[in-house]
Enzyme design. Structure first.
Site, PDB file in Angstrom:
ATOM      1  N   TYR A  71       6.919 -25.571   6.224  1.00 46.76           N
ATOM      2  CA  TYR A  71       7.260 -25.103   4.648  1.00 46.76           C
ATOM      3  C   TYR A  71       6.661 -26.500   3.608  1.00 46.76           C
ATOM      4  CZ  TYR A  71       9.408 -23.022   0.422  1.00 46.76           C
ATOM      5  OH  TYR A  71       8.815 -22.448  -0.808  1.00 46.76           O
ATOM      6  N   SER A 109       6.772 -26.622  -4.512  1.00 42.56           N
ATOM      7  CA  SER A 109       8.398 -26.565  -4.247  1.00 42.56           C
ATOM      8  C   SER A 109       9.461 -28.328  -4.425  1.00 42.56           C
ATOM      9  CB  SER A 109       8.636 -26.077  -3.215  1.00 42.56           C
ATOM     10  OG  SER A 109       9.884 -26.249  -2.379  1.00 42.56           O
TER      11      SER A 109
END
Length: 269
Positions: A154, A141
């Site tokens: 995350y 990401s």
């Protein structure tokens, strides 16, 4: 990497980047094993690919389920006879600061975003090694490049995917298996809308955070799928998806410690 007549296994293939990437690979003649926790989502992806002429199979899979992951290679072999490309795309999001997020929610996210990648890699690496040319593609990401406040869980999972991928690439150097790590920026998927919120969080605050997050998700998934597919074809070790991810990656290189002083206005907690 020649994708025509290749067999790719894609997790999270029922929507978003997974579905878009499946369509990009199918246009290149790549056969597909479509895995998703929602079987109906993967089945819809397969339906959309009917006109491409590639062979598809649908597999209901929770990447956090050890036994299910362990059984998937045999299921793929039964349908396709081989597998030369594994794309670990499945992932979830969890908002909140470290003190807001419970231990069980933190573990839930890591079980999917990181341990799922490791389990799938362990399960399929023997199959990948049987090919003269094969590739493992792990989707990290933008938050595997920088770590905004409010994204401890995350970011931890996506930095772990990045580190795992880079170390594994070095270990597999000289073999037939290459490793690509993908860092998408703001791709217009449902990940923000489906993100889990901390227990007891204020509903208004959650709605505001999701609204802010969705405003940053601008790139069509189809565009992201094409960028990733081209990166696979070119055997790229790292694929940056989007101008936002590219900008942030350069900022992190230039200001590895102090980048947050410039970014925090764009990523309010």
């Amino acid at each position: 990497m020649k994708l025509s007549d290749q067999v790719a296994v894609i997790t999270g293939a029922g929507s978003g980047i997974g579905r878009a990437l499946a369509m990009s690979l199918a246009r290149r003649g790549c056969h597909l094993a479509l895995a998703d926790i929602r079987r109906d989502g993967a089945a819809e992806t397969a339906r959309l690919l009917q006109q491409t002429g590639v062979r598809t199979s649908v597999h209901e899979l929770d990447v956090a389920d050890r036994e299910a992951v362990h059984a998937l290679p045999d299921a793929v072999l039964a349908e396709h006879g081989r597998a030369g490309l594994l794309i670990n795309n499945a992932g979830v999001a969890l908002g909140g600061t470290f003190e807001q997020v419970s231990e069980s929610d933190f573990d839930w996210l890591m079980a999917i975003n990181f341990h799922g990648v490791v389990r799938m890699t362990r399960a399929f690496l023997p199959l990948l090694r049987q090919n003269d040319e094969a590739r493992l593609v792990n989707v990290s990401s933008l938050y595997g490049l920088v770590a905004p406040a409010g994204q401890t869980a995350y970011a931890a999972s996506k930095f772990a995917v990045r580190g795992f991928s880079n170390a594994l690439r070095h270990e597999l150097e000289g073999s037939s298996v290459g490793v690509t790590v993908v860092h998408p920026g703001g791709v217009a998927t449902s990940i923000a809308a489906n993100a889990r919120a901390p227990a007891g969080a204020n509903a208004t605050e959650i709605a505001l955070r999701r609204e802010r997050a969705n405003k940053m998700l601008r790139m069509p998934p189809e565009r992201a799928g094409e960028i990733i597919a081209r990166g696979i074809e070119r055997n790229k070790a790292r694929v940056i998806v989007g101008a936002d991810a590219s900008f942030v990656s350069w900022m992190e290189r230039l200001m590895p410690v102090s980048y947050w002083s410039l970014l925090k206005k764009a990523y309010p907690t």
